[in-house]
Write a protein that holds these residues in place. Structure first.
Motif, short mmCIF file in Angstrom:
data_model
loop_
_atom_site.label_atom_id
_atom_site.label_comp_id
_atom_site.label_asym_id
_atom_site.label_seq_id
_atom_site.Cartn_x
_atom_site.Cartn_y
_atom_site.Cartn_z
N ASP A 35 0.79 -1.07 0.02
CA ASP A 35 0.21 -0.31 0.16
C ASP A 35 0.92 0.83 -0.20
OD1 ASP A 35 -2.98 -0.96 -0.12
OD2 ASP A 35 -2.19 -1.55 2.08
N VAL A 36 0.81 2.39 -0.41
CA VAL A 36 0.71 3.87 0.00
C VAL A 36 0.89 4.11 0.75
CG1 VAL A 36 0.86 5.77 -1.89
CG2 VAL A 36 0.42 4.34 -2.95
N VAL A 37 1.75 4.94 1.48
CA VAL A 37 1.23 5.18 2.60
C VAL A 37 1.46 7.33 2.45
CG1 VAL A 37 1.97 6.43 4.79
CG2 VAL A 37 2.25 3.77 4.18
N PHE A 38 0.37 7.94 2.29
CA PHE A 38 0.24 9.08 1.72
C PHE A 38 -0.32 9.84 3.05
CE2 PHE A 38 -1.48 12.93 -0.36
CZ PHE A 38 -0.95 12.94 -1.40
N ASP A 39 0.15 10.87 3.22
CA ASP A 39 -0.61 12.41 3.94
C ASP A 39 -1.08 13.35 3.21
OD1 ASP A 39 -1.65 13.77 6.34
OD2 ASP A 39 0.46 14.84 6.62
N GLY A 40 -2.27 13.32 3.05
CA GLY A 40 -3.55 14.24 2.85
C GLY A 40 -2.54 15.71 3.13
N LEU A 101 -3.05 10.03 9.38
CA LEU A 101 -2.45 10.31 8.31
C LEU A 101 -4.25 11.04 8.46
CD1 LEU A 101 -0.73 7.66 6.31
CD2 LEU A 101 -0.02 9.74 6.99
N VAL A 102 -4.16 12.00 7.58
CA VAL A 102 -5.23 12.35 6.55
C VAL A 102 -4.97 12.00 5.19
CG1 VAL A 102 -6.12 15.11 5.33
CG2 VAL A 102 -5.16 14.97 7.55
N THR A 103 -6.43 11.56 5.26
CA THR A 103 -6.87 10.92 3.99
C THR A 103 -7.54 11.73 3.44
OG1 THR A 103 -7.42 8.70 5.15
CG2 THR A 103 -8.04 8.10 3.32
N ILE A 104 -7.66 11.50 2.22
CA ILE A 104 -7.32 12.46 1.10
C ILE A 104 -8.75 12.06 -0.08
CG2 ILE A 104 -5.40 12.48 -0.75
CD1 ILE A 104 -5.87 15.50 -0.81
N ASP A 105 -9.05 10.52 -0.12
CA ASP A 105 -9.54 10.18 -1.53
C ASP A 105 -11.29 10.65 -0.97
OD1 ASP A 105 -7.93 8.53 -2.89
OD2 ASP A 105 -8.14 6.41 -2.42
N GLY A 106 -11.42 10.71 -2.12
CA GLY A 106 -12.69 10.93 -1.98
C GLY A 106 -13.68 12.66 -1.93
N THR A 107 -12.31 13.57 -1.59
CA THR A 107 -12.49 14.90 -0.93
C THR A 107 -13.05 15.42 -2.29
OG1 THR A 107 -10.81 14.49 0.96
CG2 THR A 107 -11.51 16.93 -0.14
N ARG A 108 -14.35 16.49 -1.41
CA ARG A 108 -14.38 16.79 -3.22
C ARG A 108 -13.73 18.55 -3.33
NH1 ARG A 108 -19.17 21.99 -2.82
NH2 ARG A 108 -17.96 22.78 -0.78
N SER A 119 -14.33 14.99 -7.58
CA SER A 119 -13.42 14.17 -5.98
C SER A 119 -12.70 13.64 -6.09
CB SER A 119 -14.53 13.40 -5.19
OG SER A 119 -14.96 12.29 -5.77
N VAL A 120 -11.30 13.76 -5.32
CA VAL A 120 -10.15 13.21 -5.82
C VAL A 120 -10.20 11.39 -5.23
CG1 VAL A 120 -7.91 12.44 -4.49
CG2 VAL A 120 -9.40 14.71 -4.01
N CYS A 121 -9.36 10.64 -6.72
CA CYS A 121 -9.48 9.30 -6.70
C CYS A 121 -8.03 9.04 -6.40
CB CYS A 121 -10.60 9.14 -7.46
SG CYS A 121 -10.22 9.15 -9.14
N ALA A 154 -4.97 24.34 -0.76
CA ALA A 154 -5.78 24.40 0.65
C ALA A 154 -6.64 23.24 1.26
CB ALA A 154 -6.76 25.85 0.96
N ILE A 155 -6.80 22.97 2.32
CA ILE A 155 -7.01 21.41 2.52
C ILE A 155 -7.93 22.04 3.94
CG2 ILE A 155 -5.51 19.98 3.23
CD1 ILE A 155 -6.45 17.29 2.47
N SER A 156 -9.19 20.63 4.12
CA SER A 156 -10.09 20.83 4.98
C SER A 156 -11.04 19.42 4.88
CB SER A 156 -10.83 22.05 4.76
OG SER A 156 -12.32 21.96 4.12
N ASP A 157 -12.03 19.33 6.16
CA ASP A 157 -12.60 17.77 6.03
C ASP A 157 -13.34 17.87 4.91
OD1 ASP A 157 -10.95 17.88 8.70
OD2 ASP A 157 -12.67 17.95 9.82
#
Lengths: 194, 151
Positions: A35-40, A101-108, A119-121, A154-157
């Protein structure tokens, strides 16, 4: 150091999963990318978790930090030597689950003018040494586009908001995205030095 | 003189002192650096084989490979800095994957050209073309790793 205008060689992070990890000094496949370990939050590639190779493959305790990778190719992830695999007690805490980690998949994803792109895929990586996250794949509902990563994101929930300057560098094919990222970085450098 | 590995396989192996046929060349093995032929797998035709160090090879002719029973002297340019470089390892080149150090598979090995006197590999013949021996980084059970072609 690579010139910011040089097109980058890119790969989707999801396509790295399953690739063998091969040593340059030995020609041995010492692991397989799990798996990839990525910090959103920081838009940063941390590294990869690993599986064993062979018939009895299962999770390998060792991990692979992004900084220990020599290259990511279409057929293998290359490390200089087997010693480049990291034991859990000396790995980045995010790779062992000790740091959230902040997950970013699905973020608008919103463009700078407030237009929703989708959305991020997925995450796009450069294949150099060390590899790095350079963009996001965005599902528009009618296909995918690629947007460059920059410090101005810029990123938020709720949203990933692109800077206005990124608008001209959104492309719909990965092949052209390497040049778009290089051009975007050159534009940011020009802006910083102006 | 440069020799092709596929021309050596199946040659008679003749002992220099007795002039007797001691078998045929079954295969050539390379060391883990991938830069030197390290040993000769000699079949005696009776379902058994033995391994000779490449230093025991006196000559490679069109019809026979002549060997000495003594070990010979190490080659001056032999790379002994890599683990196993001086051992008769069981790493075969023919059929091995060719992988660049930036992670691109570029075919498989169909033949190996090497210097008769030293065993130094000068080039790999692959399904995708010729690879200069200077580009070889290592030979392992997964692949022979080579530097990318910069041309």
């Amino acid at each position: 150091m690579m010139d910011s205008k040089t097109p980058l060689r890119l790969v989707k992070a999801m396509d790295v999963s399953g690739l063998p990890v091969v040593t340059v000094d030995g020609g041995e496949d010492v692991a397989e990318i799990k798996d990839v370990v990525f910090d959103g939050a920081s838009h940063r590639l941390i590294g990869f978790t690993l599986n064993k190779r062979g018939w009895f493959r299962g999770r390998l305790k060792s991990l692979l930090g992004a900084g220990d990778i020599q290259a990511i190719g279409p057929d293998a992830v290359m490390v200089s030597t087997e010693a480049d695999l990291t034991e859990p007690d000396s790995a980045h805490p995010a790779m062992t689950g000790d740091e959230p980690l902040v997950t970013i998949d699905g973020t608008r994803v919103l463009a700078g003018d407030g237009t929703e792109l989708g959305s991020v895929c997925g995450v796009v990586l450069s294949t150099g040494s060390p590899p790095a996250a350079v963009g996001y794949e965005v599902d528009t509902g009618d296909g995918a586009v690629f947007v460059p990563i920059s410090a101005e994101l810029a990123i938020s929930d709720d949203n990933l908001l692109l800077p206005a300057a990124a608008k001209d560098f959104i492309v719909d094919d990965l092949t052209g995205f390497g040049a778009a990222v290089a051009d975007f970085r050159a534009k940011l450098e020009q802006g910083a030095s102006a | 003189m440069t020799v092709a590995m596929t021309d050596v396989v199946d040659l008679d192996v003749v002992d220099e002192e007795t002039a007797a046929n001691v078998g045929t060349v079954k295969a050539l093995w390379a060391d883990r650096s991938g830069r030197h032929i390290s040993s000769v797998d000699v079949s005696d035709g009776l379902m058994s084989s033995r391994v000779l160090n490449w230093r025991q090879v006196v000559a490679v002719g069109p019809d026979a490979l002549v060997t000495s029973s003594s070990g010979g002297e190490p080659n001056d340019d032999e790379d002994t800095s890599v683990d196993g470089a001086d051992e008769a390892t069981s790493l075969s080149y023919i059929g091995a994957n060719v992988l660049t150090s930036d992670g691109v598979l570029v075919g498989s090995v169909t033949d190996v050209h090497f210097e008769e006197s030293s065993g130094a590999v000068t080039a790999l013949m692959t399904t995708e073309g010729r690879v200069d021996g200077q580009r070889i980084r290592s030979l392992g059970s997964f692949a022979v790793v080579v530097d990318p072609d910069v041309e």
